[in-house]
Write an enzyme that holds these catalytic residues in place. Structure first.
Site, PDB file in Angstrom:
ATOM      1  N   GLY A   1       6.242  13.186  -7.556  1.00 40.68           N
ATOM      2  CA  GLY A   1       7.285  13.785  -7.634  1.00 40.68           C
ATOM      3  C   GLY A   1       7.727  14.915  -9.098  1.00 40.68           C
ATOM      4  O   GLY A   1       8.695  14.906  -9.468  1.00 40.68           O
TER       5      GLY A   1
ATOM      6  N   SER B   1      17.029   2.913 -10.335  1.00 39.27           N
ATOM      7  CA  SER B   1      18.505   4.269 -10.661  1.00 39.27           C
ATOM      8  C   SER B   1      19.440   3.120 -11.143  1.00 39.27           C
ATOM      9  O   SER B   1      19.351   1.372 -10.724  1.00 39.27           O
ATOM     10  CB  SER B   1      18.639   4.327  -9.195  1.00 39.27           C
ATOM     11  OG  SER B   1      20.132   5.249  -9.253  1.00 39.27           O
TER      12      SER B   1
ATOM     13  N   TYR C   1      19.728   3.087   0.113  1.00 40.83           N
ATOM     14  CA  TYR C   1      19.716   3.454  -1.513  1.00 40.83           C
ATOM     15  C   TYR C   1      19.648   2.284  -2.498  1.00 40.83           C
ATOM     16  O   TYR C   1      18.470   2.196  -3.014  1.00 40.83           O
ATOM     17  CB  TYR C   1      19.735   4.449  -1.826  1.00 40.83           C
ATOM     18  CG  TYR C   1      19.469   5.692  -3.206  1.00 40.83           C
ATOM     19  CD1 TYR C   1      18.118   6.229  -3.216  1.00 40.83           C
ATOM     20  CD2 TYR C   1      19.980   5.516  -4.428  1.00 40.83           C
ATOM     21  CE1 TYR C   1      18.374   6.447  -4.597  1.00 40.83           C
ATOM     22  CE2 TYR C   1      19.819   5.887  -5.655  1.00 40.83           C
ATOM     23  CZ  TYR C   1      18.406   6.560  -6.109  1.00 40.83           C
ATOM     24  OH  TYR C   1      18.155   7.290  -6.848  1.00 40.83           O
TER      25      TYR C   1
ATOM     26  N   LYS D   1      15.881   0.730  -4.337  1.00 41.96           N
ATOM     27  CA  LYS D   1      15.793   0.630  -5.843  1.00 41.96           C
ATOM     28  C   LYS D   1      15.606  -0.448  -6.589  1.00 41.96           C
ATOM     29  O   LYS D   1      15.324  -1.043  -8.029  1.00 41.96           O
ATOM     30  CB  LYS D   1      16.583   1.601  -6.822  1.00 41.96           C
ATOM     31  CG  LYS D   1      17.012   3.182  -6.219  1.00 41.96           C
ATOM     32  CD  LYS D   1      15.524   3.441  -6.582  1.00 41.96           C
ATOM     33  CE  LYS D   1      15.864   4.950  -7.095  1.00 41.96           C
ATOM     34  NZ  LYS D   1      14.131   5.665  -7.129  1.00 41.96           N
TER      35      LYS D   1
END
Ligand SMILES: NC(=O)c1ccc[n+]([C@@H]2O[C@H](COP(=O)([O-])OP(=O)(O)OC[C@H]3O[C@@H](n4cnc5c(N)ncnc54)[C@H](OP(=O)(O)O)[C@@H]3O)[C@@H](O)[C@H]2O)c1
Length: 273
Positions: A21, A151, A164, A168
């Protein structure tokens, strides 16, 4: 101890770094700073346009770079990235696992099995597969590093998007596990947990929300900024460079005694000690 010959700058010259990314947002800032300190880069992303633009920007700074145009949620992608990196640079020193995000969003009761599976592939398996494929090469490096981008919600989940925050959180556990088993090879494994960071993604989100709700962009921006900065003691969003700067330090020789650690860069958002 003799301090006379201590070198305080980071010298990453000639090291090979893979940045998943790396074509936008936090990943691009990481690519830029590692390139600045002398790394040769191998970056991964899906959209050729974004990849080519990053290449252009980085090449103009005299940074050596190769592109890997693939989707890391697919099992066949990770070995291809490793293969092309080795073909070009003959070694791998640094792996930055930055790919991740929200393929869908919702509350626990809204999310489907498919939402969970997609997020698992994007946030955890994309990391696991490439890490596994990179380890035999990292074992041969003189200063090997794995840095995982998690995160703040890993430690402090909110009321939405558990698909999510759960994965994480898995990244933090994986980081600790790998730091233990790879210490024998001097492979240092750490993670960073960003708070809300202003990226292209954030700007797109504001634009989309203003279109859908038919409210002026500036108003939506103000409202959303307030929502995320209010619970943040420093009362602002972060910048990609503020994440990338720690990545550069953790990649350097000065960080050689740090492993198995997670670093919050979130303006104080996570309230635990
Ligand atoms: N921004 C924040 O506020 C924030 C906060 C906490 C944590 N994080 C974490 O930080 C990381 C980076 O976030 P960001 O906001 O910088 O994201 P971003 O701007 O959306 O960038 C994501 C990067 O990953 C690539 N990518 C996405 N899915 C991919 C896939 N399946 N295969 C290969 N490449 C893929 C994207 O390129 P393509 O789209 O072309 O594939 C892009 O280069 C993520 O792990 C995110 O969860 C971000």
């Amino acid at each position: 101890m003799n301090y006379k010959n201590q070198n305080y700058s980071y010298n990453l010259k000639g090291r090979t770094a893979i940045i998943t990314g790396g074509s936008s947002g936090i990943g691009f800032a990481i690519a830029r700073i590692l390139g600045f300190y002398g790394c040769n880069l191998s970056i991964v992303g899906r959209e050729p346009k974004k990849l080519n633009l990053s290449k252009k920007k980085l090449k103009s700074l005299n940074i050596k770079i190769i592109l890997n145009n693939c989707d890391l949620t697919l099992p066949e992608s990770a070995p291809k990235v490793i293969e092309s990196t080795i073909q070009e640079y003959k070694k791998i020193d640094i792996l930055i696992n930055n790919v991740g995000g929200l393929p869908s969003s919702g509350s626990f009761l809204d999310l489907t099995d498919e939402d969970w599976i997609q997020s698992f592939q994007l946030n955890l398996m994309s990391n696991i597969r490439i890490t596994k494929a990179a380890i035999p090469y990292l074992q041969k490096s003189k200063a090997p590093r794995i840095i995982n981008i998690s995160s703040f919600v890993a430690k402090q989940p909110g009321n939405f998007n558990p698909h999510y925050s759960v994965f994480k959180a898995g990244i933090l556990n994986l980081t600790k596990h790998l730091s233990n088993i790879l210490a024998i090879d001097k492979i240092l494994v750490n993670s960073i947990s960003p708070g809300n960071i202003v990226t292209e993604n954030w700007n797109d989100y504001i634009t989309k929300k203003s279109e859908v709700e038919r409210i002026a962009r500036i108003q939506i921006e103000k409202q959303e900024n307030k929502r995320v900065t209010e619970p943040t003691p420093l009362k602002r969003m972060g910048k990609p460079i503020e994440i990338a700067s720690l990545v550069a330090f953790l990649s350097s020789d000065q960080a050689a005694f740090i492993t198995g650690e997670n670093f919050n860069i979130d303006g104080g958002r996570v309230k635990t000690i």
